[in-house]
Design an enzyme around this catalytic site. Structure first.
Site, PDB file in Angstrom:
ATOM      1  N   ILE A  64     -84.261 -92.175 -41.248  1.00  0.00           N
ATOM      2  CA  ILE A  64     -84.713 -93.565 -41.192  1.00  0.00           C
ATOM      3  C   ILE A  64     -84.082 -94.234 -39.963  1.00  0.00           C
ATOM      4  CG2 ILE A  64     -84.981 -95.727 -42.461  1.00  0.00           C
ATOM      5  CD1 ILE A  64     -84.282 -94.203 -45.024  1.00  0.00           C
ATOM      6  N   PRO A  65     -84.560 -93.874 -38.765  1.00  0.00           N
ATOM      7  CA  PRO A  65     -84.041 -94.549 -37.576  1.00  0.00           C
ATOM      8  C   PRO A  65     -84.398 -96.032 -37.639  1.00  0.00           C
ATOM      9  CG  PRO A  65     -85.507 -92.720 -36.982  1.00  0.00           C
ATOM     10  CD  PRO A  65     -85.573 -92.895 -38.454  1.00  0.00           C
ATOM     11  N   HIS A  66     -83.446 -96.868 -37.259  1.00  0.00           N
ATOM     12  CA  HIS A  66     -83.694 -98.298 -37.311  1.00  0.00           C
ATOM     13  C   HIS A  66     -82.913 -99.000 -36.218  1.00  0.00           C
ATOM     14  CE1 HIS A  66     -80.356 -97.303 -40.028  1.00  0.00           C
ATOM     15  NE2 HIS A  66     -79.838 -98.452 -39.676  1.00  0.00           N
ATOM     16  N   ALA A  67     -83.411-100.160 -35.834  1.00  0.00           N
ATOM     17  CA  ALA A  67     -82.762-100.936 -34.782  1.00  0.00           C
ATOM     18  C   ALA A  67     -83.154-102.398 -34.920  1.00  0.00           C
ATOM     19  CB  ALA A  67     -83.192-100.418 -33.410  1.00  0.00           C
ATOM     20  N   LEU A 102     -87.624 -98.455 -38.901  1.00  0.00           N
ATOM     21  CA  LEU A 102     -87.563 -99.894 -39.180  1.00  0.00           C
ATOM     22  C   LEU A 102     -87.080-100.628 -37.937  1.00  0.00           C
ATOM     23  CD1 LEU A 102     -85.914-100.272 -42.697  1.00  0.00           C
ATOM     24  CD2 LEU A 102     -88.232-100.889 -42.057  1.00  0.00           C
TER      25      LEU A 102
END
Length: 154
Positions: A64-67, A102
């Protein structure tokens, strides 16, 4: 646990080719840039910077890569299925082939964490993850992620 309020159709893709996390972030940046609209490099760099804090791999071949991205006015999500699994530094050492992404405004705070929790709850269901892997198209992945069918994630 419907994600239709977060998911952007432009951020759903299948058969994305990337050999490394960095390459995956570059691909995500290129995919997301027109939809957000932000510079692809800014998006990729933000994902890479977050990843340096610790792997966003969820386990079982999912990450779940998110920034947080300046210029966004709401939290948005996407889903990418890679052509071939890649090393994501997962605790279980399983290479990742499913990425749920996300992006949040910098001031999203608690809403960002709530969105992460919603996505991770959905991904705890191994049967659901298997359906995502078996989905034949981006439309099929979209349909799975936006269905309002409740699931027991325990």
């Amino acid at each position: 646990m419907d994600l239709s309020d977060l998911l952007l159709p432009e951020l759903v893709a299948v058969d994305v080719s990337a050999a490394t996390r960095k390459a995956a972030f570059t691909q995500i940046g290129a995919l997301a840039a027109p939809a957000l609209p932000l510079d692809a490099r800014v998006i990729a760099d933000a994902l890479a910077a977050r990843e340096k804090l610790g792997s966003t791999a969820f386990g079982g071949g999912v990450a779940i890569p998110h920034a947080r991205l300046p210029g966004l006015d709401r939290i948005v999500a996407g889903a990418i299925r890679l052509t071939h699994p890649i090393d994501f530094g997962a605790v279980d050492d399983v290479p990742v082939d499913l990425l749920l992404i996300l992006f949040s405004p910098p001031n999203a705070g608690g809403d960002h964490l709530k969105a992460l929790a919603r996505v991770s709850r959905r991904l705890r269901d191994r049967g659901f993850v298997a359906k995502l892997r078996g989905a034949g198209s981006r439309d099929a992945i979209w349909a799975l992620l936006t269905s309002d069918e409740t699931r027991d994630a325990a």
